[in-house]
Design an enzyme around this catalytic site. Sequence first.
Site, short mmCIF file in Angstrom:
data_model
loop_
_atom_site.label_atom_id
_atom_site.label_comp_id
_atom_site.label_asym_id
_atom_site.label_seq_id
_atom_site.Cartn_x
_atom_site.Cartn_y
_atom_site.Cartn_z
N ALA A 250 7.45 7.41 9.11
CA ALA A 250 6.91 8.32 10.14
C ALA A 250 7.21 7.80 11.55
CB ALA A 250 5.41 8.44 9.95
N CYS A 375 11.45 -2.58 16.57
CA CYS A 375 11.65 -2.34 18.01
C CYS A 375 10.93 -3.45 18.77
CB CYS A 375 11.20 -0.95 18.43
SG CYS A 375 9.48 -0.57 18.06
N1 SAM Z 1 11.20 5.01 10.74
C1 SAM Z 1 10.32 5.76 11.60
C2 SAM Z 1 11.14 6.75 12.40
O1 SAM Z 1 12.33 6.55 12.61
O2 SAM Z 1 10.58 7.77 12.83
C3 SAM Z 1 9.45 4.85 12.46
C4 SAM Z 1 8.61 3.88 11.64
S1 SAM Z 1 7.35 3.06 12.53
C5 SAM Z 1 8.23 1.80 13.33
C6 SAM Z 1 6.49 2.18 11.29
C7 SAM Z 1 5.71 3.05 10.31
O3 SAM Z 1 5.33 2.22 9.22
C8 SAM Z 1 4.43 3.67 10.82
O4 SAM Z 1 4.51 5.07 10.72
C9 SAM Z 1 3.35 3.13 9.89
O5 SAM Z 1 2.35 4.09 9.57
C10 SAM Z 1 4.14 2.76 8.68
N2 SAM Z 1 3.57 1.73 7.78
C11 SAM Z 1 2.82 0.66 8.11
N3 SAM Z 1 2.51 -0.04 7.01
C12 SAM Z 1 3.05 0.60 5.95
C13 SAM Z 1 3.06 0.38 4.54
N4 SAM Z 1 2.42 -0.67 4.01
N5 SAM Z 1 3.72 1.26 3.76
C14 SAM Z 1 4.37 2.35 4.30
N6 SAM Z 1 4.37 2.60 5.62
C15 SAM Z 1 3.74 1.74 6.43
#
Ligand code: SAM
Length: 440
Positions: A250, A375
């Site tokens: 997300a 990032c």
């Molecule tokens: N890849 C995304 C994009 O390009 O739009 C951005 C990702 S963002 C840097 C990191 C995401 O990792 C967040 O949406 C967060 O909710 C999710 N996240 C955190 N811990 C997680 C877990 N244990 N399993 C899956 N998702 C996780």
Amino acid sequence: MSGEAPRVAAARVLDAVLHHGRSLKAELARALPALADPRDRALVEAICFAALRQHARADAALAAWMPKPPGRRDGDLRALLHAGFAQLDPLGLPPHAAVAETVDAARGIGRAHQAKLVNALLRRAQREGLPTPAAADAWPGWLRERVRADWPDDADAIFEASARPAGTWLRVNRRRSGRDDYLARLQAAGIEATPDPVLADALRLPASIAVGALPGFADGDVSVQDGAAQAVADALDPPAGARVLDACAAPGGKSAHLLERDPTLRLLALDVDPLRLARVRGTWRRLGVGEGVDPGAAARVADAADPEAWWDGDPFDAILVDAPCSATGIVRRQPDVLLHRRAADVEALVALQARLLDAAWTMLRPGGVLVYVTCSILRAENHAQVEAFLARTADAVAEPLPGCFGRAPAAGEARHGRQRLPGDGGMDGFFLARLAKRAD
Ligand code: SAM
């Protein structure tokens, strides 16, 4: 249009971000829909970003000009003053209107009795200008020292670049049109843009722009995505038909990019946060990719660090771990990172990133590739994270990435991963490493 309402809204957003630990994005999302005029919405955004980028500067002015500057209890007043200063500098709004409307807004936030004080302080800022502390002063001491320790030769450039507004990067949706065709549409709309020489879908705009002004945005012809984030699809580069896991998906920019480029991918996008996963679905819907369009694509809520809870045991050919991180590479886009980040957060994030890497590795087929992305500009989350992973993972090999992905580690360091610092090539600060699983 009355100028009071956007100033009141800006003061409320800033108060929530500066004094109540709220995120700028979330507060803007809450406040902006209440303003009917798009110009008011644009003004609130501009004031909030500018004020947060220079919050140390505004505090220095208040400390110098007031015997007792407003503290947390007078947070709304302090926020309004920050908003007022930002309108004068750097936004350069006509001073008469900026001051008068901000004084009116003092009444709007229930501070009528302090309207004269607001007027006097803004007039002083107009006359004398705000003090100009070093860009580094906007960073909390512990984080400033970490950046200096990690990047002794580049730290000041990092602080400077993080204080400047970011430019706009577009990603043209290949499923809808070629980049040249979209460029022609921009030109016809009077919008200047330049194709990036390396990133095949990227156009760079010299100025920021409201998405509503982009031709075909609502129809999914184009997205706004920094060049560094667009490079991730090139780093993963899954073959046609590959089974791909986007472990932390997300709001969906990178998975959408992968699908725009290749509808044959069998891509599973996960996020642990249901509200954020809904944003992936929304992103995909706008762009005409993913569930309901591409038979191999699916999005689901799951904890990527706990495959036992959801994984069917069918290994992936390629995995993207775009890990939650300190976001220290994107301060120019999220200036509130500097207000909210605590040293303990970084330790917790490093531990979570390690768990995500280890879990993802168990789901990768031998011969497959994992791309790890943050990032962040902190070595603990980047080079050191990957180094520790390689040390404990016998069948992992770091694959070299060419120079277009960023800086190589300094001599004497482990040779894996590429780091872009904020502003490098006009892009965000990003780290990328490509890890292959040995097939033997
Ligand atoms: N890849 C995304 C994009 O390009 O739009 C951005 C990702 S963002 C840097 C990191 C995401 O990792 C967040 O949406 C967060 O909710 C999710 N996240 C955190 N811990 C997680 C877990 N244990 N399993 C899956 N998702 C996780």
